[in-house]
Structure formats: structure tokens, C-alpha cells
Design a protein around this motif. Structure first.
Motif, PDB file in Angstrom:
ATOM      1  N   SER A  31      49.646 -25.049 105.414  1.00 50.18           N
ATOM      2  CA  SER A  31      48.343 -25.702 105.382  1.00 50.18           C
ATOM      3  C   SER A  31      47.831 -25.898 106.798  1.00 50.18           C
ATOM      4  N   GLN A  32      46.534 -26.161 106.916  1.00 47.36           N
ATOM      5  CA  GLN A  32      45.969 -26.455 108.233  1.00 47.36           C
ATOM      6  C   GLN A  32      46.578 -27.747 108.781  1.00 47.36           C
ATOM      7  N   PRO A  33      46.746 -27.853 110.091  1.00 48.27           N
ATOM      8  CA  PRO A  33      47.317 -29.072 110.671  1.00 48.27           C
ATOM      9  C   PRO A  33      46.471 -30.300 110.368  1.00 48.27           C
ATOM     10  N   GLN A  41      39.535 -42.325 113.324  1.00 46.73           N
ATOM     11  CA  GLN A  41      39.879 -40.987 113.785  1.00 46.73           C
ATOM     12  C   GLN A  41      41.398 -40.770 113.849  1.00 46.73           C
ATOM     13  N   LYS A  42      42.092 -41.351 112.884  1.00 46.39           N
ATOM     14  CA  LYS A  42      43.529 -41.101 112.792  1.00 46.39           C
ATOM     15  C   LYS A  42      43.757 -39.746 112.137  1.00 46.39           C
ATOM     16  N   GLU A  43      44.843 -39.079 112.543  1.00 47.82           N
ATOM     17  CA  GLU A  43      45.135 -37.776 111.964  1.00 47.82           C
ATOM     18  C   GLU A  43      45.472 -37.925 110.482  1.00 47.82           C
ATOM     19  N   ARG A  44      44.835 -37.089 109.681  1.00 44.24           N
ATOM     20  CA  ARG A  44      45.024 -37.162 108.235  1.00 44.24           C
ATOM     21  C   ARG A  44      45.468 -35.791 107.730  1.00 44.24           C
ATOM     22  N   PRO A  45      46.549 -35.739 106.950  1.00 42.21           N
ATOM     23  CA  PRO A  45      46.986 -34.448 106.411  1.00 42.21           C
ATOM     24  C   PRO A  45      45.969 -33.896 105.429  1.00 42.21           C
ATOM     25  N   SER A  46      45.949 -32.582 105.279  1.00 45.93           N
ATOM     26  CA  SER A  46      45.051 -31.953 104.312  1.00 45.93           C
ATOM     27  C   SER A  46      45.456 -32.351 102.891  1.00 45.93           C
ATOM     28  N   PRO A  47      44.555 -32.211 101.924  1.00 43.82           N
ATOM     29  CA  PRO A  47      44.926 -32.484 100.532  1.00 43.82           C
ATOM     30  C   PRO A  47      46.136 -31.677 100.065  1.00 43.82           C
ATOM     31  N   ARG A  60      54.537 -26.459 106.246  1.00 46.72           N
ATOM     32  CA  ARG A  60      54.395 -25.912 107.595  1.00 46.72           C
ATOM     33  C   ARG A  60      52.912 -25.892 107.959  1.00 46.72           C
ATOM     34  N   THR A  61      52.594 -26.314 109.191  1.00 46.70           N
ATOM     35  CA  THR A  61      51.189 -26.387 109.612  1.00 46.70           C
ATOM     36  C   THR A  61      50.977 -25.684 110.959  1.00 46.70           C
ATOM     37  N   PRO A  62      51.272 -24.392 111.041  1.00 48.48           N
ATOM     38  CA  PRO A  62      51.073 -23.685 112.306  1.00 48.48           C
ATOM     39  C   PRO A  62      49.584 -23.557 112.642  1.00 48.48           C
ATOM     40  N   ALA A  79      60.066 -14.372 100.278  1.00 49.20           N
ATOM     41  CA  ALA A  79      59.234 -14.686  99.114  1.00 49.20           C
ATOM     42  C   ALA A  79      58.948 -13.440  98.287  1.00 49.20           C
ATOM     43  N   ASP A  80      58.783 -13.665  96.981  1.00 51.63           N
ATOM     44  CA  ASP A  80      58.314 -12.580  96.119  1.00 51.63           C
ATOM     45  C   ASP A  80      56.819 -12.372  96.304  1.00 51.63           C
ATOM     46  N   ILE A  81      56.098 -13.465  96.546  1.00 49.47           N
ATOM     47  CA  ILE A  81      54.642 -13.394  96.626  1.00 49.47           C
ATOM     48  C   ILE A  81      54.121 -14.613  97.367  1.00 49.47           C
ATOM     49  N   ALA A  82      52.945 -14.467  97.981  1.00 49.50           N
ATOM     50  CA  ALA A  82      52.242 -15.623  98.557  1.00 49.50           C
ATOM     51  C   ALA A  82      50.945 -15.824  97.792  1.00 49.50           C
ATOM     52  N   VAL A  83      50.667 -17.078  97.443  1.00 48.05           N
ATOM     53  CA  VAL A  83      49.410 -17.458  96.800  1.00 48.05           C
ATOM     54  C   VAL A  83      48.554 -18.159  97.848  1.00 48.05           C
ATOM     55  N   VAL A  84      47.345 -17.645  98.066  1.00 47.30           N
ATOM     56  CA  VAL A  84      46.464 -18.155  99.114  1.00 47.30           C
ATOM     57  C   VAL A  84      45.171 -18.673  98.482  1.00 47.30           C
ATOM     58  N   ALA A  85      44.760 -19.879  98.885  1.00 44.39           N
ATOM     59  CA  ALA A  85      43.523 -20.466  98.363  1.00 44.39           C
ATOM     60  C   ALA A  85      42.881 -21.310  99.452  1.00 44.39           C
ATOM     61  N   ALA A  86      41.772 -20.824 100.020  1.00 47.56           N
ATOM     62  CA  ALA A  86      41.031 -21.597 101.031  1.00 47.56           C
ATOM     63  C   ALA A  86      41.963 -22.114 102.116  1.00 47.56           C
ATOM     64  N   TYR A  87      42.774 -21.234 102.669  1.00 46.36           N
ATOM     65  CA  TYR A  87      43.758 -21.636 103.676  1.00 46.36           C
ATOM     66  C   TYR A  87      43.101 -21.931 105.016  1.00 46.36           C
ATOM     67  N   GLY A  88      42.254 -21.025 105.489  1.00 43.14           N
ATOM     68  CA  GLY A  88      41.545 -21.292 106.741  1.00 43.14           C
ATOM     69  C   GLY A  88      42.083 -20.572 107.956  1.00 43.14           C
ATOM     70  N   LEU A  89      43.158 -19.792 107.800  1.00 47.44           N
ATOM     71  CA  LEU A  89      43.662 -18.965 108.893  1.00 47.44           C
ATOM     72  C   LEU A  89      43.670 -17.505 108.458  1.00 47.44           C
ATOM     73  N   ILE A  90      43.373 -16.619 109.391  1.00 47.44           N
ATOM     74  CA  ILE A  90      43.470 -15.186 109.136  1.00 47.44           C
ATOM     75  C   ILE A  90      44.947 -14.810 108.983  1.00 47.44           C
TER      76      ILE A  90
END
Length: 307
Positions: A31-33, A41-47, A60-62, A79-90
């Protein structure tokens, strides 16, 4: 299957729940950091990060997946597969190639229409009759990969970006589980996207949010609903900025100047002689209200001009 899940917002968190509930082994969640949020303005984890941690999954939040180290760490998950949904990184090619069955993406449009960042908002704003979900096999291009499954749903005159988002999140969660089952059983075949009908959904710019009442009523209503709730289409009423969160086009013809209140129930004249009725609004610093509730405490007589 051994699944790596990659996503960031609420749209993706719904799919994460579905993949876990279906019994797949989620070996890591990307996920995004965490970002600064709120008044402090405290750091908040993504949903997605918050949900993954609640489920006891490794997160992991690289900031990038382009380094050799990041790619080796990813490949080591086997992994057998990766599922990607609105991740935000190329995803570099090394990431795309690492899982045995590659990477699949949950995309919120009927590809090839609305490739890119804001397919939900753009579909409403453009007046599309329908939207949907495409589950696609990912490749290096922007949403260009072959399609595994595709389902549609109607866009109504009062569909907002928020309501369509929620419908598509549920649809995508169900469809990705079905796609995983199909891929595991070897009964799902990817189909190339057609070359015709390609459009791009550019990221929403806050500068787009100011309402132009001189446009046709149909355009104004779709503009308002497509930007609801974020960033929220707005106008000025007696010098106060007000967000309009829901509107509908009203049949009939008005001779009033564009932006003028035609009656005392928030019917606004538009540029083509048509009109829209405002149904949900948010005054500055206040909670959103349905029009009827707002008008109980705020008198806006016919003839008031909205800028």
C-alpha cells in the motif's frame, strides 16, 4: 492461491476483504505509505493498510518498486498472482512478471473507455449511460492489458461519484474473487481490448470544481454529481463559497439569466434555458444538508444570483 494484494483507498479495501474471505492466502499487502492527515497532520495509514493490519497481514509500504531490492523482496514471496486495485505506484516489468499467473487489476470502467486515474468521475461528467468493472491482466501500458471479465451497471441522473464508487467497489470485490477462481481452474481466457473507443480519464484537478452556470443544464448536473463528494463542485452564494453535492436536471425552459434562482426551492437557471435543482449542499465550515433542511435556516429568495 498465494496472493499479493496491492491497493490503497477504500475501493481496494473492499476487495482485500473479499480475497481473504474467499480463503486465499494473502502473503503480503502493498500500500502507499502513511500520509499526513487531519488538523494535526499526523501520519495516517491508508484504508488498505489499516484493514490489512486488522486482519493480521504483513504490510509493505515502499515508495518505489523500481529498485533491485524491492523487486527481489517481491519475487521472494513466490506468489501465484498479484491483485491490484487503485494502488498508486507504477509496476515495473520485473514486478509484473514475478507472480506465476502475473498481476490482475480491478479497474473502475468498461475498458477501453476511461483508462487512467479518474474513471468514475469522468464517466458521470461525460454523461455516460453506464459504467462498470473490468478485471484485466496487467502489462506495462496504462490500463492497456487484455480483459478477463467485464460487467456493467447503469448511471442514473442522480448517480454521484460517491454512490458509483461504492457500487463498483462491491462489484469489483465479487468479480476479482470469481476471476481468481477461474484462473486457478484454468477456465478464464484474457481477451485483448478493442482498439476503438479508447478514452483517458485525467486526474481530477480542483480547479475544475467551480460551477459554470452558463453551460447546459445537463452538463451542470453531471459536473456537480461527478465531483461529489470530492473535491466538491462549488459556487458563491452572497459571497459565501458553497459546495453543491447533488443536483438533477429539471424539464422545462427558463428565461432567467444563467445562475439565477428561479424559485425558492433552489431551482437554478442554466445557459441553455434549462435548469437544475440543487438537492444537497454544504455551507462553508458546516455539515452537508439536504436542500429542504438547509432552507429552513437560510432564506434564498428567487432572483438570487449564484456566481
Amino acid at each position: 492461491m498465494r496472493v499479493v494484494f496491492m491497493g490503497t483507498p477504500d475501493f481496494a479495501a473492499c476487495a482485500l476483504d473479499a480475497v481473504v474471505s474467499a480463503g486465499h492466502q494473502v502473503v503480503a499487502v502493498y500500500s502507499q505509505p502513511p500520509r499526513p492527515a487531519g488538523r494535526g497532520q499526523k501520519e495516517r495509514p491508508s484504508p488498505v493498510q489499516a484493514r490489512a493490519e486488522a486482519l493480521g497481514l504483513e504490510v509493505r509500504t515502499p515508495t518505489s518498486l523500481r529498485t533491485v531490492e524491492a523487486q527481489q523482496d517481491f519475487a521472494a514471496l513466490q506468489a501465484d498472482i498479484a491483485v491490484v486495485a487503485a494502488y498508486g505506484l507504477i509496476l515495473p516489468q520485473a514486478i509484473l512478471d514475478a507472480p506465476r499467473l502475473g498481476c490482475i487489476n480491478i479497474h473502475g470502467s468498461l475498458l477501453p473507455r476511461w483508462r487512467g486515474a479518474a474513471p468514475i468521475q469522468r464517466a458521470i461528467m461525460a454523461g455516460d449511460a453506464e459504467s462498470g468493472i473490468t478485471i484485466m491482466q496487467m502489462e506495462a501500458g496504462l490500463d492497456t492489458g487484455p480483459m478477463l471479465t467485464r460487467e456493467s451497471l447503469p448511471i442514473t441522473p442522480t448517480t454521484t461519484a460517491a454512490s458509483l464508487h461504492d457500487q463498483l467497489a462491491e462489484m469489483g470485490a465479487r468479480m476479482v474473487v470469481e476471476a481468481l477462481d477461474g484462473l486457478a481452474a484454468g477456465r478464464l481466457t484474457a481477451t485483448p481490448q478493442p482498439a476503438e473507443g479508447v478514452t483517458y480519464a485525467a486526474k481530477i484537478d480542483k480547479a475544475e470544481a467551480h460551477i459554470d452556470w452558463s453551460r447546459p443544464a445537463s452538463d451542470v448536473a453531471r459536473h456537480i454529481n461527478g465531483l461529489s463528494p470530492f473535491p466538491g463542485a462549488w459556487c458563491e452564494v452572497n459571497g459565501e463559497r458553497v459546495k453543491i453535492l447533488l443536483a438533477e436536471q429539471v424539464a422545462g425552459h427558463s428565461t432567467a439569466a444563467a445562475g439565477t434562482l428561479v424559485d425558492e426551492r433552489l431551482l437554478i437557471a442554466c445557459g441553455d434555458g434549462g435548469a437544475v435543482r440543487l438537492l444537497r449542499l454544504q455551507r462553508s465550515g458546516k455539515a452537508p444538508l439536504e436542500a429542504e433542511a438547509l432552507l429552513r435556516g437560510w432564506s434564498l429568495p428567487a432572483g438570487t444570483v449564484l456566481a
